[in-house]
Design a protein around this motif. Structure first.
Motif, mmCIF file in Angstrom:
data_model
loop_
_atom_site.group_PDB
_atom_site.id
_atom_site.type_symbol
_atom_site.label_atom_id
_atom_site.label_comp_id
_atom_site.label_asym_id
_atom_site.label_seq_id
_atom_site.Cartn_x
_atom_site.Cartn_y
_atom_site.Cartn_z
ATOM 1 N N HIS A 120 61.537 20.198 53.845
ATOM 2 C CA HIS A 120 62.241 21.478 53.775
ATOM 3 C C HIS A 120 61.354 22.425 52.961
ATOM 4 C CE1 HIS A 120 66.170 19.899 55.272
ATOM 5 N NE2 HIS A 120 65.679 18.770 54.774
ATOM 6 N N GLU A 121 60.594 23.233 53.672
ATOM 7 C CA GLU A 121 59.671 24.130 52.981
ATOM 8 C C GLU A 121 60.400 25.197 52.182
ATOM 9 O OE1 GLU A 121 56.543 23.901 52.730
ATOM 10 O OE2 GLU A 121 55.971 22.430 54.253
ATOM 11 N N ASP A 122 61.585 25.595 52.643
ATOM 12 C CA ASP A 122 62.309 26.675 51.993
ATOM 13 C C ASP A 122 63.258 26.178 50.909
ATOM 14 O OD1 ASP A 122 63.855 25.368 53.806
ATOM 15 O OD2 ASP A 122 65.014 27.131 54.411
ATOM 16 N N GLN A 123 63.247 24.879 50.601
ATOM 17 C CA GLN A 123 64.162 24.352 49.601
ATOM 18 C C GLN A 123 63.444 23.971 48.308
ATOM 19 O OE1 GLN A 123 67.231 24.727 50.066
ATOM 20 N NE2 GLN A 123 66.973 25.322 52.200
ATOM 21 N N GLY A 124 62.253 24.453 48.134
ATOM 22 C CA GLY A 124 61.575 24.248 46.861
ATOM 23 C C GLY A 124 61.949 25.348 45.884
ATOM 24 N N VAL A 125 61.071 25.618 44.950
ATOM 25 C CA VAL A 125 61.284 26.670 43.961
ATOM 26 C C VAL A 125 60.705 27.962 44.511
ATOM 27 C CG1 VAL A 125 60.801 27.413 41.607
ATOM 28 C CG2 VAL A 125 61.205 25.002 42.099
ATOM 29 N N THR A 126 61.534 28.987 44.609
ATOM 30 C CA THR A 126 61.101 30.263 45.171
ATOM 31 C C THR A 126 60.023 30.875 44.290
ATOM 32 O OG1 THR A 126 63.317 30.603 46.058
ATOM 33 C CG2 THR A 126 61.881 32.518 45.911
ATOM 34 N N GLY A 127 58.967 31.350 44.921
ATOM 35 C CA GLY A 127 57.879 31.992 44.193
ATOM 36 C C GLY A 127 56.810 31.053 43.709
ATOM 37 N N ALA A 128 57.097 29.745 43.647
ATOM 38 C CA ALA A 128 56.110 28.778 43.189
ATOM 39 C C ALA A 128 55.246 28.333 44.354
ATOM 40 C CB ALA A 128 56.791 27.573 42.554
ATOM 41 N N LYS A 129 53.983 28.123 44.077
ATOM 42 C CA LYS A 129 53.078 27.674 45.119
ATOM 43 C C LYS A 129 53.241 26.179 45.361
ATOM 44 C CE LYS A 129 49.244 27.036 41.855
ATOM 45 N NZ LYS A 129 47.845 27.368 41.538
ATOM 46 N N ASP A 130 53.231 25.813 46.638
ATOM 47 C CA ASP A 130 53.241 24.408 47.032
ATOM 48 C C ASP A 130 54.457 23.675 46.458
ATOM 49 O OD1 ASP A 130 52.411 22.279 48.401
ATOM 50 O OD2 ASP A 130 50.673 21.801 47.167
ATOM 51 N N SER A 131 55.660 24.245 46.626
ATOM 52 C CA SER A 131 56.899 23.603 46.212
ATOM 53 C C SER A 131 57.770 23.414 47.451
ATOM 54 C CB SER A 131 57.632 24.442 45.166
ATOM 55 O OG SER A 131 58.851 23.834 44.799
ATOM 56 N N PHE A 132 58.275 22.195 47.646
ATOM 57 C CA PHE A 132 59.041 21.909 48.855
ATOM 58 C C PHE A 132 60.005 20.761 48.574
ATOM 59 C CE2 PHE A 132 55.276 19.300 48.850
ATOM 60 C CZ PHE A 132 55.696 18.056 49.278
ATOM 61 N N GLY A 133 61.003 20.626 49.453
ATOM 62 C CA GLY A 133 61.949 19.516 49.393
ATOM 63 C C GLY A 133 61.608 18.475 50.437
ATOM 64 N N LEU A 134 61.839 17.223 50.112
ATOM 65 C CA LEU A 134 61.513 16.115 51.005
ATOM 66 C C LEU A 134 62.688 15.142 51.026
ATOM 67 C CD1 LEU A 134 59.407 14.629 52.786
ATOM 68 C CD2 LEU A 134 58.600 13.501 50.691
ATOM 69 N N VAL A 135 63.208 14.854 52.212
ATOM 70 C CA VAL A 135 64.308 13.913 52.399
ATOM 71 C C VAL A 135 63.775 12.706 53.157
ATOM 72 C CG1 VAL A 135 66.598 13.529 53.377
ATOM 73 C CG2 VAL A 135 66.009 15.760 52.402
ATOM 74 N N LEU A 136 63.987 11.521 52.583
ATOM 75 C CA LEU A 136 63.554 10.267 53.206
ATOM 76 C C LEU A 136 64.796 9.504 53.658
ATOM 77 C CD1 LEU A 136 60.777 9.125 50.710
ATOM 78 C CD2 LEU A 136 60.476 10.243 52.923
ATOM 79 N N PRO A 137 65.182 9.609 54.940
ATOM 80 C CA PRO A 137 66.375 8.879 55.409
ATOM 81 C C PRO A 137 66.221 7.368 55.294
ATOM 82 C CG PRO A 137 65.726 10.609 56.955
ATOM 83 C CD PRO A 137 64.608 10.464 55.985
ATOM 84 N N ARG A 138 64.984 6.872 55.397
ATOM 85 C CA ARG A 138 64.785 5.427 55.340
ATOM 86 C C ARG A 138 65.111 4.885 53.947
ATOM 87 N NH1 ARG A 138 58.903 3.186 56.786
ATOM 88 N NH2 ARG A 138 58.461 4.815 55.241
ATOM 89 N N PHE A 139 64.745 5.634 52.897
ATOM 90 C CA PHE A 139 65.030 5.214 51.528
ATOM 91 C C PHE A 139 66.351 5.780 51.016
ATOM 92 C CE2 PHE A 139 60.161 5.199 50.812
ATOM 93 C CZ PHE A 139 60.063 4.004 51.503
ATOM 94 N N LYS A 140 66.956 6.679 51.786
ATOM 95 C CA LYS A 140 68.148 7.405 51.334
ATOM 96 C C LYS A 140 67.875 8.107 50.006
ATOM 97 C CE LYS A 140 71.429 4.353 53.675
ATOM 98 N NZ LYS A 140 72.634 3.480 53.533
ATOM 99 N N GLN A 141 66.739 8.755 49.964
ATOM 100 C CA GLN A 141 66.297 9.463 48.776
ATOM 101 C C GLN A 141 65.866 10.877 49.166
ATOM 102 O OE1 GLN A 141 65.909 8.457 45.393
ATOM 103 N NE2 GLN A 141 67.139 6.673 45.919
ATOM 104 N N ARG A 142 65.958 11.775 48.195
ATOM 105 C CA ARG A 142 65.492 13.144 48.391
ATOM 106 C C ARG A 142 64.707 13.575 47.154
ATOM 107 N NH1 ARG A 142 71.072 16.744 47.987
ATOM 108 N NH2 ARG A 142 71.997 15.651 46.200
ATOM 109 N N PHE A 143 63.636 14.309 47.421
ATOM 110 C CA PHE A 143 62.712 14.721 46.375
ATOM 111 C C PHE A 143 62.534 16.232 46.423
ATOM 112 C CE2 PHE A 143 61.657 10.399 47.435
ATOM 113 C CZ PHE A 143 61.380 9.788 46.224
#
Length: 829
Positions: A120-143
């Protein structure tokens, strides 16, 4: 003999027969002896006591097992909750520790398709460079991955305070450079969360060099991270192993953030305040800041104050619950099943729900200082004697030298030198003792007035002219590399470093020694000082002659008890916005500079303050000088502090760390010894890490000390010591004539009750004054040596200066500074 073989009856003692004590043979009585003495009687109390003791032991075992089980379950719950559907996403900060490595290459591999996650490129910190959200369905984890600007030290420290894990990117051969070492020192001092070490480029090396590079890098890593594992990230398969390690590793619990609710802003909007008269324009220059993010640490209450790191304390108006922007979807997109209270966040219709609004009656105030009423002091009517004394003092004409043509009105504004020295409160640049020690060590001012408080301005000008002439001669005689070296040398900074070096060395050679001035009586110059029979046992009232700044601060009757109660309440709170919720906070009366800082890409960190943490008091910090600092740090110098989530500037006084009720002030930060820094600052409940920086004139900040927060105690007595020295002129068997300590008879009679000591361990007192030129007869406990020195210790209580400033400018990019070679070759003779 009795007839019939009758046996004679034995004598039975009566009631009043004397019974002597048995001999105490030093052995315990046996059970048989105790039973024969009791004659079958059972002691009920003894039996009950024995049963109660056995029951208590079982209860203690059971209670310990329950506490151990509860803590284990709590740790497992926190570990499973982090990054899951019920908790906040796993916040990971990627930091490069070497200038030649690119942390963006690591995040690029992490967001690859081979990892198996949904980016999820738009779910990181707004204005920060190279910030994004990552959901791993296999691990049931989100970063949530965040890469702060490495050149901005404040941004690195702010992100490290709230990040769940830190990923350090190392260079394949050197590991980290000098700036990376500097950053690691700061991270360890403020509290290092869970971390992972990553390196790139090992697979590109030759097969023979690959194993050698790993061995060298592992040996280097063990010095700072003994139990850490090194992960090569050159492919998406390596990135998957790194993600699995981050999701399963043990989380380090940091006390200063686990007890306070904190949040990293991912979205922010700013609404300026409008005037109330219908004009519609900005009225106050402030506005409402709406910040969205995941709550971490503990539940957030709307009536508590929030602190924005680097910007100050503010109030909340309401808390909203928008839809969770980073849900875990295991199959086709569908609504996430509500779990417990999470249905407030998972509204499928996308409507923003208001969770709670602030109550004006229960909301905490922003008042940081106590209200000072000048009429609270004792008001008494002057007596007739006081009125007559004041009238005589008014009629008494003061004789002083003024320039020709000065009127009487103008003369009243001219301050006499004696009055200026009398009103000295350790604020002037010419300190009462440091200036005299400097004049003593210079060697150029060895005239008779070397014991005065400050050198004359004419001597300073002559010294400056001589230094300029010497610099001109040296500059004209050098060419080539020497001339290029001199071009980058700051002469003013070099001279300031020389002065500080001489002061520190003089204080080390002659600690606290000062010279008695010739032109001012010693009883006037040192009227604020007093003598102590014993520094350890002599009493000193902590409420005596407090400065006016003490009327502006708050004080607890028992700080430790208050700390335990507040931290216990903070741990057991179950009200407010719970941990893991995605909320929007409405912060009122925020200046627009906060939004401008967020738009430039700097992290916006919010923390909920505990009760009383916005109030000013006297805070004490236990620190040690950092090994990288080579320049002396003087007391009452303007320094930059990072205490927990706060960052501010203040002037601290240094004192020794002892268990007594009085503590000796230190003029300089001593290397290798623990030192207590006392400042006026907002209350913060320990534990919290402390970093102390010194800002140069060019804007760069150097780390000078690290430590922890000690306590909040305005009644901690810090005493400044000065030592007056004299020379034995004539030595007798038990007495001696001492000179050069005082220079008039009145001073000797004034300081007569103060005890004397010598450098060789003799103790004595002043017996009488001899003549009018400062000679005095002293009696000691043993005969003096001719090379001995007579000393007199005087003390006064000192307080920090009120220079608290919550706004700290951003430091310039760090550059490693080598110690100036000129200081190593200074000839103190």
């Amino acid at each position: 003999m009795a007839a019939g073989g009758e046996q004679q009856q034995a004598h039975r003692p009566g009631t009043y027969k004397q019974k002597n004590k048995q001999h105490k043979h030093g052995k315990h009585r046996t059970k048989g002896e105790i039973g024969r003495e009791n004659k079958g009687r059972v002691a009920v109390m003894a039996l009950t006591k024995k049963q109660r003791r056995e029951t208590r032991k079982m209860d203690r075992r059971n209670k310990a097992n329950q506490l151990r089980r509860n803590k284990k379950d709590l740790v497992l719950t926190e570990k499973r909750k982090l990054g899951s559907r019920d908790g906040p996403p796993h916040l990971v900060a990627v930091i490069a520790l070497h200038a030649e490595v690119d942390a963006g290459a690591v995040t690029k591999i992490l967001r690859g398709e081979g990892v198996g996650g949904v980016v999820h490129e738009d779910q990181g910190v707004t204005g920060a460079k190279d910030s994004f959200g990552l959901v791993l369905p296999r691990f049931k984890q989100r970063f949530i991955f965040y890469r702060p600007d490495t050149a901005d030290l404040h941004a690195l420290l702010d992100v490290a305070k709230i990040a769940d894990s830190l990923v350090f990117v190392l260079e394949s051969t050197e590991g980290w450079d000098s700036y990376g070492e500097y950053c690691l020192s700061c991270f360890f001092a403020q509290g290092l969360p869970s971390h992972a070490l990553v390196c790139q480029g090992v697979a590109d090396l030759a097969v023979k060099k690959r194993s050698e590079s790993r061995r060298v890098l592992s040996r280097l890593v063990e010095s700072h991270f003994p139990d850490a594992r090194l992960f090569p990230v050159d492919s998406e398969q390596d990135a998957t192993l790194l993600l699995r390690h981050l999701s399963a590793q043990k989380q380090r619990r940091l006390g200063f953030r686990s007890r306070r609710s904190h949040l990293l802003a991912q979205r922010a909007t700013y609404i300026p305040n409008t005037s109330q008269n219908g004009g519609g324009g900005p009225a106050t220059g402030l506005g409402t800041l709406c910040v969205s993010g995941y709550i971490r640490g503990s539940p957030l209450q709307v009536n508590r104050l929030v602190h924005i790191t680097g910007h100050g304390d503010f109030q909340l108006s309401q808390i909203d619950a928008p839809a969770d922007p980073l849900p875990i979807v295991t199959a086709a997109p569908r609504l996430v099943k509500p779990v417990r209270d999470v249905e407030m966040m998972d509204g499928g219709d996308g409507d923003v729900r208001v969770l709670m609004k602030a109550d004006p009656e229960k909301r905490e105030s922003l008042q940081a200082e106590a209200e000072v009423d000048p009429m609270d002091g004792e008001q008494t009517w002057p007596t007739e004697a006081e009125l007559e004394e004041a009238e005589e003092a008014r009629k008494k004409r003061r004789v002083m030298k003024v320039p020709k043509g000065t009127s009487d009105y103008q003369a009243t504004w001219i301050i006499d030198n004696a009055e200026q020295e009398e009103d000295d409160d350790d604020v002037d640049s010419c300190d009462d003792d440091d200036g005299m020690m400097e004049d003593e060590m210079d060697g150029d001012n060895e005239s008779q007035d070397a014991g005065s408080e400050c050198a004359s301005e004419g001597d300073d000008d002559d010294e400056k002219e001589e230094e300029e002439e010497e610099e001109e001669i040296s500059s004209t005689g050098c060419t080539g590399a020497d001339q290029k070296y001199d071009e980058g040398l700051d002469e003013a900074e070099e001279g300031e470093g020389l002065r500080r070096y001489r002061e520190a060395r003089a204080n080390e050679m002659f600690p606290d020694e000062v010279d008695t001035p010739l032109d001012v009586p010693a009883k006037t110059r040192f009227q604020k000082y007093r003598g102590l029979k014993s520094f350890r046992s002599s009493p000193w009232d902590p409420l005596e002659n407090l400065p006016p700044d003490y009327s502006r601060i708050y004080q607890f009757q028992n700080f430790e008890r208050m700390r335990r109660r507040i931290l216990a309440d903070a741990t057991s709170e179950e009200e407010g916005a719970m941990e893991g919720w995605y909320v929007t906070l409405h912060i009122v009366d925020v200046p627009p500079s906060v939004m401008e800082s967020f738009q430039t890409g700097k992290p916006l960190v919010l923390v909920s303050l505990l009760p009383h943490e916005q109030k000013m008091s006297v805070m004490h910090m236990l620190v040690r000088q950092h090994p990288s600092n080579t320049e002396p740090v003087k007391t009452k110098e303007d320094l930059v502090f990072q205490c927990g989530f706060r960052r501010f500037r203040a002037s601290a006084i240094f004192s020794q760390h002892t268990s007594a009720d009085k503590h000796k002030m230190e003029r300089f930060l001593r290397p290798g010894a623990p030192t207590v820094m006392s400042v006026y600052a907002p209350i913060t409940f320990p534990t919290a890490g402390v970093l102390v920086f010194k800002q140069r004139d060019n804007g760069m900040q150097d780390l000078v000390a690290t430590g922890t927060l000690l306590s909040c105690d305005p009644q901690r007595v810090v005493l400044k010591r000065i030592v007056l020295s004299g020379h034995p002129f004539k030595i007798n068997r038990r007495s001696a004539v001492v000179r050069y300590m005082f220079f008039n008879r009145d001073d000797i009679l004034w300081f007569k009750p103060v005890e004397l000591r010598t450098k060789w361990g003799r103790r004595g007192h002043i017996k009488e004054a001899l003549g009018t030129h400062g000679h005095m007869k002293c009696v000691f406990d043993n005969q003096l040596r001719s090379q001995d020195t007579v000393l007199m210790n005087l003390y006064k209580r000192v307080y920090p200066h009120w220079t608290y400033d919550p706004y700290v400018p951003a430091p310039l990019p760090w550059v490693k500074r080598e110690p100036p070679p000129a200081l190593c070759d200074i000839d103190m003779e």
